[in-house]
Enzyme design. Structure first.
Site, PDB file in Angstrom:
ATOM      1  N   SER A 289       0.819  -1.363   0.022  1.00  0.00           N
ATOM      2  CA  SER A 289      -0.037   0.022  -0.067  1.00  0.00           C
ATOM      3  C   SER A 289       0.885   1.291   0.135  1.00  0.00           C
ATOM      4  O   SER A 289       0.104   2.425   0.019  1.00  0.00           O
ATOM      5  CB  SER A 289      -0.919   0.121   1.281  1.00  0.00           C
ATOM      6  OG  SER A 289      -2.133  -0.892   1.090  1.00  0.00           O
TER       7      SER A 289
ATOM      8  N   LYS B 187       3.775   6.634   4.699  1.00  0.00           N
ATOM      9  CA  LYS B 187       2.693   5.639   4.180  1.00  0.00           C
ATOM     10  C   LYS B 187       3.207   4.363   4.362  1.00  0.00           C
ATOM     11  O   LYS B 187       4.322   3.925   4.093  1.00  0.00           O
ATOM     12  CB  LYS B 187       2.484   5.845   2.646  1.00  0.00           C
ATOM     13  CG  LYS B 187       1.462   4.902   2.224  1.00  0.00           C
ATOM     14  CD  LYS B 187      -0.080   5.107   2.773  1.00  0.00           C
ATOM     15  CE  LYS B 187      -1.016   4.324   2.506  1.00  0.00           C
ATOM     16  NZ  LYS B 187      -0.802   2.977   3.349  1.00  0.00           N
ATOM     17  N   THR B 188       2.180   3.329   5.170  1.00  0.00           N
ATOM     18  CA  THR B 188       2.887   2.042   5.208  1.00  0.00           C
ATOM     19  C   THR B 188       2.199   1.238   4.105  1.00  0.00           C
ATOM     20  O   THR B 188       1.376   1.509   3.429  1.00  0.00           O
ATOM     21  CB  THR B 188       2.140   1.666   6.751  1.00  0.00           C
ATOM     22  OG1 THR B 188       0.710   1.699   6.598  1.00  0.00           O
ATOM     23  CG2 THR B 188       2.687   2.281   7.855  1.00  0.00           C
ATOM     24  N   GLY B 189       2.730  -0.203   4.371  1.00  0.00           N
ATOM     25  CA  GLY B 189       2.181  -1.110   3.165  1.00  0.00           C
ATOM     26  C   GLY B 189       2.482  -2.605   4.146  1.00  0.00           C
ATOM     27  O   GLY B 189       3.253  -2.713   4.599  1.00  0.00           O
TER      28      GLY B 189
END
Length: 241
Positions: free
Chosen positions: A19, A183-185
């Site tokens: 993501s 922003k993480t994923g």
């Protein structure tokens, strides 16, 4: 940024981006708005057919509409998967989305699938992967260029700063008093990512892109801790922690 010093480890290996792409999807959408190809206030009807796992905003909106701005915020701030897919659909589909990346100076990130399939990249599967060093360049361009208007730049940064996801990752390594826009994923094969910019009260910000995968037997907390530890080591090496 600032001093120009860099610390790289396995930066030319491929990792599933998961993501983290949603930060750049917002950039692409803002650019469409600036070209009058899209409108922040345009509404899109949300349907049951749009629903896939992890839909904290869009699931509650089924049967009614959300604006492009609300979809962007949902995708960036809480990583809403249907919101990201809808934004890609509204720009013309995955082929159009794929064609945007070279315009951003990135010819190495491979865009192959939509959510949630893009999270399933396995070893030796290049689909939906990126090179960490390229991500660093992308973040720097996103943060320092004039591609976005000041208003749009501030809006995107506010979503990245407000994001509650991944408290045990880069956030856990961010010194007190600093600001983190990130922003993480997260995906299969233990993929655990966090990318962003850490800004001290004074001085230049530090851009980070941390990708970890393969530890399928580890717990979520253990994988998060690897990201945090890597960030602390980087800050120490850069004499900023």
């Amino acid at each position: 940024m600032g001093s120009g010093r860099r610390l790289l480890w396995r930066s030319q290996e491929r990792f599933a981006f998961c993501s983290t792409f949603k930060a750049f999807l917002a950039v692409a959408t803002f650019e469409r708005i600036q070209r009058d190809e899209e409108d922040l206030d345009r509404t899109v009807r949300i349907t049951a057919a749009d629903m896939i796992p992890h839909a904290p905003v869009t699931e509650k909106a089924v049967g009614r509409t959300l604006t492009i701005r609300q979809l962007m915020q949902a995708a960036v701030e809480v990583s809403d998967n249907p919101a990201a897919n809808i934004l890609i659909r509204e720009m013309g589909g995955i082929a159009v989305w794929r064609s945007w990346w070279p315009t951003f100076g990135d010819t190495t990130t491979l865009i192959s699938r939509l959510e949630p399939d893009l999270n399933t990249a396995l070893p030796n599967d290049p689909r939906d992967t990126c090179l960490p060093e390229q991500t660093l360049a992308n973040i720097q361009l996103m943060a320092s260029s004039t591609r976005l208007t000041p208003e749009h730049d501030a809006l995107l940064k506010s979503w990245l700063i407000a994001s509650p996801t991944g408290p045990g990752r880069l956030k856990a390594a961010t010194p007190a008093g600093w600001t983190i826009a990130h922003k993480t994923g997260t995906g299969s094969n233990g993929a655990t990512n966090d990318i962003g910019m850490l800004t001290p009260p004074t001085g230049a910000p530090i851009i980070m892109a941390a990708y970890f995968s393969g530890a399928v037997e580890a717990t979520d907390d253990q994988r998060d801790a690897v990201i945090a530890d890597a960030a602390r080591r980087a800050l120490k090496a850069l004499s900023r922690g």
